[in-house]
Write a protein that holds these residues in place. Sequence first.
Motif, PDB file in Angstrom:
ATOM      1  N   HIS A 399       0.749  -1.006   0.044  1.00 10.62           N
ATOM      2  CA  HIS A 399      -0.019  -0.104  -0.250  1.00 10.62           C
ATOM      3  C   HIS A 399       0.804   1.270   0.032  1.00 10.62           C
ATOM      4  CE1 HIS A 399      -2.846   3.164   1.456  1.00 10.62           C
ATOM      5  NE2 HIS A 399      -3.759   2.308   1.029  1.00 10.62           N
ATOM      6  N   GLU A 400       1.929   1.423   0.851  1.00 14.15           N
ATOM      7  CA  GLU A 400       2.569   2.356   0.900  1.00 14.15           C
ATOM      8  C   GLU A 400       3.453   2.674  -0.434  1.00 14.15           C
ATOM      9  OE1 GLU A 400       6.615   4.049   3.261  1.00 14.15           O
ATOM     10  OE2 GLU A 400       5.722   2.149   3.892  1.00 14.15           O
ATOM     11  N   ILE A 401       3.994   1.857  -1.095  1.00 18.22           N
ATOM     12  CA  ILE A 401       4.728   1.955  -2.583  1.00 18.22           C
ATOM     13  C   ILE A 401       3.840   2.103  -3.296  1.00 18.22           C
ATOM     14  CG2 ILE A 401       5.986   0.580  -4.209  1.00 18.22           C
ATOM     15  CD1 ILE A 401       7.605   1.117  -1.652  1.00 18.22           C
ATOM     16  N   ILE A 402       2.587   1.739  -3.487  1.00 17.57           N
ATOM     17  CA  ILE A 402       1.747   2.053  -4.630  1.00 17.57           C
ATOM     18  C   ILE A 402       1.041   3.632  -4.394  1.00 17.57           C
ATOM     19  CG2 ILE A 402      -0.818   1.535  -5.483  1.00 17.57           C
ATOM     20  CD1 ILE A 402      -0.023  -1.380  -4.955  1.00 17.57           C
ATOM     21  N   SER A 403       1.022   4.045  -2.936  1.00 17.33           N
ATOM     22  CA  SER A 403       0.514   5.150  -2.645  1.00 17.33           C
ATOM     23  C   SER A 403       1.196   6.428  -3.313  1.00 17.33           C
ATOM     24  CB  SER A 403       0.163   5.274  -1.211  1.00 17.33           C
ATOM     25  OG  SER A 403      -0.816   4.342  -0.882  1.00 17.33           O
ATOM     26  N   GLU A 404       2.594   5.945  -3.422  1.00 19.89           N
ATOM     27  CA  GLU A 404       3.635   6.844  -3.798  1.00 19.89           C
ATOM     28  C   GLU A 404       3.320   7.245  -5.414  1.00 19.89           C
ATOM     29  OE1 GLU A 404       7.454   5.807  -2.724  1.00 19.89           O
ATOM     30  OE2 GLU A 404       7.312   5.650  -0.817  1.00 19.89           O
ATOM     31  N   VAL A 405       2.682   6.432  -6.061  1.00 20.41           N
ATOM     32  CA  VAL A 405       2.907   6.918  -7.383  1.00 20.41           C
ATOM     33  C   VAL A 405       1.327   6.835  -8.173  1.00 20.41           C
ATOM     34  CG1 VAL A 405       5.061   5.878  -7.909  1.00 20.41           C
ATOM     35  CG2 VAL A 405       3.164   4.337  -8.142  1.00 20.41           C
ATOM     36  N   VAL A 406       0.339   6.362  -7.101  1.00 19.30           N
ATOM     37  CA  VAL A 406      -0.998   6.202  -7.534  1.00 19.30           C
ATOM     38  C   VAL A 406      -1.763   7.730  -7.697  1.00 19.30           C
ATOM     39  CG1 VAL A 406      -2.118   6.349  -5.477  1.00 19.30           C
ATOM     40  CG2 VAL A 406      -3.219   4.877  -7.138  1.00 19.30           C
ATOM     41  N   GLY A 407      -2.753   7.803  -8.705  1.00 16.40           N
ATOM     42  CA  GLY A 407      -3.347   8.982  -8.981  1.00 16.40           C
ATOM     43  C   GLY A 407      -3.975   9.488  -7.886  1.00 16.40           C
ATOM     44  N   GLN A 408      -4.871   8.890  -7.004  1.00 23.63           N
ATOM     45  CA  GLN A 408      -5.710   9.228  -5.913  1.00 23.63           C
ATOM     46  C   GLN A 408      -5.728   8.091  -4.818  1.00 23.63           C
ATOM     47  OE1 GLN A 408      -9.504  10.983  -7.033  1.00 23.63           O
ATOM     48  NE2 GLN A 408      -8.790  11.445  -8.808  1.00 23.63           N
ATOM     49  N   SER A 409      -5.905   8.438  -3.738  1.00 27.16           N
ATOM     50  CA  SER A 409      -6.340   7.758  -2.631  1.00 27.16           C
ATOM     51  C   SER A 409      -7.555   7.879  -1.827  1.00 27.16           C
ATOM     52  CB  SER A 409      -5.139   7.641  -1.295  1.00 27.16           C
ATOM     53  OG  SER A 409      -3.885   7.385  -2.079  1.00 27.16           O
ATOM     54  N   SER A 410      -8.147   6.936  -1.412  1.00 23.63           N
ATOM     55  CA  SER A 410      -9.284   7.024  -0.691  1.00 23.63           C
ATOM     56  C   SER A 410      -9.309   6.142   0.792  1.00 23.63           C
ATOM     57  CB  SER A 410     -10.705   6.669  -1.455  1.00 23.63           C
ATOM     58  OG  SER A 410     -10.815   5.260  -1.770  1.00 23.63           O
ATOM     59  N   GLY A 411     -10.313   6.591   1.589  1.00 22.58           N
ATOM     60  CA  GLY A 411     -10.375   5.866   2.666  1.00 22.58           C
ATOM     61  C   GLY A 411     -11.243   4.732   2.985  1.00 22.58           C
ATOM     62  N   GLU A 412     -11.822   4.490   1.857  1.00 23.61           N
ATOM     63  CA  GLU A 412     -12.708   3.306   1.772  1.00 23.61           C
ATOM     64  C   GLU A 412     -11.913   2.000   2.135  1.00 23.61           C
ATOM     65  OE1 GLU A 412     -14.357   3.647  -2.193  1.00 23.61           O
ATOM     66  OE2 GLU A 412     -15.688   5.402  -1.475  1.00 23.61           O
ATOM     67  N   LYS A 413     -12.603   1.335   2.760  1.00 24.97           N
ATOM     68  CA  LYS A 413     -12.250  -0.258   2.944  1.00 24.97           C
ATOM     69  C   LYS A 413     -12.398  -1.051   1.897  1.00 24.97           C
ATOM     70  CE  LYS A 413     -11.101   0.442   7.426  1.00 24.97           C
ATOM     71  NZ  LYS A 413      -9.766   0.452   8.051  1.00 24.97           N
ATOM     72  N   PRO A 414     -11.765  -2.131   1.871  1.00 22.48           N
ATOM     73  CA  PRO A 414     -11.914  -3.036   0.768  1.00 22.48           C
ATOM     74  C   PRO A 414     -13.228  -3.579   0.232  1.00 22.48           C
ATOM     75  CG  PRO A 414     -10.052  -3.837   1.866  1.00 22.48           C
ATOM     76  CD  PRO A 414     -10.777  -2.549   2.724  1.00 22.48           C
ATOM     77  N   GLU A 415     -14.377  -3.586   1.373  1.00 18.89           N
ATOM     78  CA  GLU A 415     -15.633  -4.203   1.005  1.00 18.89           C
ATOM     79  C   GLU A 415     -16.482  -3.037   0.298  1.00 18.89           C
ATOM     80  OE1 GLU A 415     -13.980  -6.080   4.271  1.00 18.89           O
ATOM     81  OE2 GLU A 415     -14.003  -3.960   4.062  1.00 18.89           O
TER      82      GLU A 415
END
Length: 458
Positions: A399-415
Motif C-alpha cells: 500500500h505504501e509503495i503504490i500510494s507514492e505513484v497512484v493517482g488518488q487515494s481514498s479511505g474506503e475499506k476493501p468491502e
Amino acid sequence: MSTPTSPTQRSLPRRTATNATDDEAIPDEDSSEVTRLFHERLQAWKHACGYLEDYVTATEKMQQSHGKEYEKVLKTVSNSLKEGHHFDQSLGGVAGMFDNIRSNTQGISNSHYETAKTLKGSVLPIFERLHQEIKNKTKELTKGAGKGSKAVEKARQTSQKHIELLGQHTAAFDSSGGSVKAHEDPYVLQRQVNHRLNKQVMEENSNRDDLIAVQNSFSQFEAHIVKTFQNGFQQFTQVVTMQSEQTRSMYSDMMNSTSRIAPDFEWNSFVRRNNAVLIDPSAPKRTVSSIGFPNQDHRSTQPLIAGSLERKGKMLNKYSTAYYVVTPSKYLHQFNTDDDFAKDPAPEASLYLPDCIIGAVDGPKFNVKGKHAGSKLGGFTSHEYAFRAHTPQDAHRWHEIISEVVGQSSGEKPESTPSSPQEKKRVSSMGSTAESGEERTAEEKEAAHLKEEESEKA
C-alpha cells in the motif's frame, strides 16, 4: 497506517540472479567453424577411400590385360592425395601407405582372369561400403551439428535484436522521465531479453554437445576406416598372392604397410595440428547467470516492490495467487510466475497507477481500481482489484509503495468500491446539479408562501 519504513525495508524478498562471470551475451565466434573443419576432413577420408576403390578396380582390369594394363593401375595412385595436409606425411600413416602401394604396384606384371573376378566381387565392395559410410557421416554432420550451428546463429540474432530494443527503451525511459507504454516497459523488455538469452544458451549448449559428440566419435570412426583399409587389403592380398610368388610378396608388402598404421595415428596427429580449433570438452558450459548485457542493471529494470499476492475473482469470489510487480515506470504488472525461462514473461494484466485509485488497508487486504493499460475500450472500462497479502505487514508495504505513484487515494475499506477519477467527477457533477435544483425548489416554495400571506392580509 503502520510506521513508514525505510527504502531498504520496502522490497519483499524476491529471486535475484548472480553473475558468476561477465560473459558476452553474443559471443564473437563462428559456431560453424568446427563443423566446416570436420566436413573437410571427411572429404579427405572419402577421397582416400576413393583412391583405394580406384586401385582395386584398376587391379581387376589389369588382371584382364596382364602386364601392360598394370601401368594404368599405377596412374590411379600417382597423384598426391586431395586434402593431403590432413594426413601425417611421416612414415607410419596413410600417406606412407600410398607411397608403399606405388612402389609395389610397379613390380606386378601379370595376373589371372579368376583373380579379376574375385577382386571385383569380394574386395571392391569393402571399400565401396566404407565410401558410403563416409558419405552418410557427412550427411549426418550437415543435418546434425551443421543445423545446430544455424540455430545458434538465429538465436543470437534474436537475442541481439531484443538487447538493442531494451537499449532504445531504457533511453526513452530516461528522456521521458519514466513515462513509457506498458509493452515498452524496460522491466518487461529486460525479462524478455533473459528469455531469449536462455533459448540462445540452450541452442549453444546443445550445438556444443553435438560437436563434442562428433569430435569424440571421429576418433572411433577413423579407427574404423583404418581397420577397414587393413581388412580390405588383407582380403586383396589373399586373392592376388595366389597368382605367383612375386605378386604375393609385393601385395604382402602393401598389406604390411597398411597394417602398421595405428588406428589412432592419424587422429592424434590431426588433434595436435588443430588443437587451437577443436573444442575442449573439460571447459564449462555457458549459463544465463554468467552473462552480462547492456542496461541489465538500469534503474528502470529494477522493481520498486515485487512478490506474490492473492486477488479475488469476480465470478467465484475466490482468491488466486499471482506474481505482482510495481515498476519505476509506475505500472502494476501481473504475471503468472517470476520465472523468466519457462515462457516469454509478458504481463497478464497491467495498471498504470497514476490513473488509479487505491483504497485503505484492512488487515492484509486493500483495493486498487483503474483501467487496464491494455484495454481497447479506452477510459470507459475500469476494473477493481481486490488484493490480499500474506500478512498485514506485507499489505502495508504494498500500500505504501503504490500510494507514492497512484493517482488518488481514498479511505474506503476493501468491502466498499472506490470510484475511478472519471466516475467520481461525474457523481460530483450530478450531485451539484441536484443540489442546485433543490435550492431553486425551496426558493419557489418560499415565494408562494409569502404571496398567500399578503392575500390573507388584504
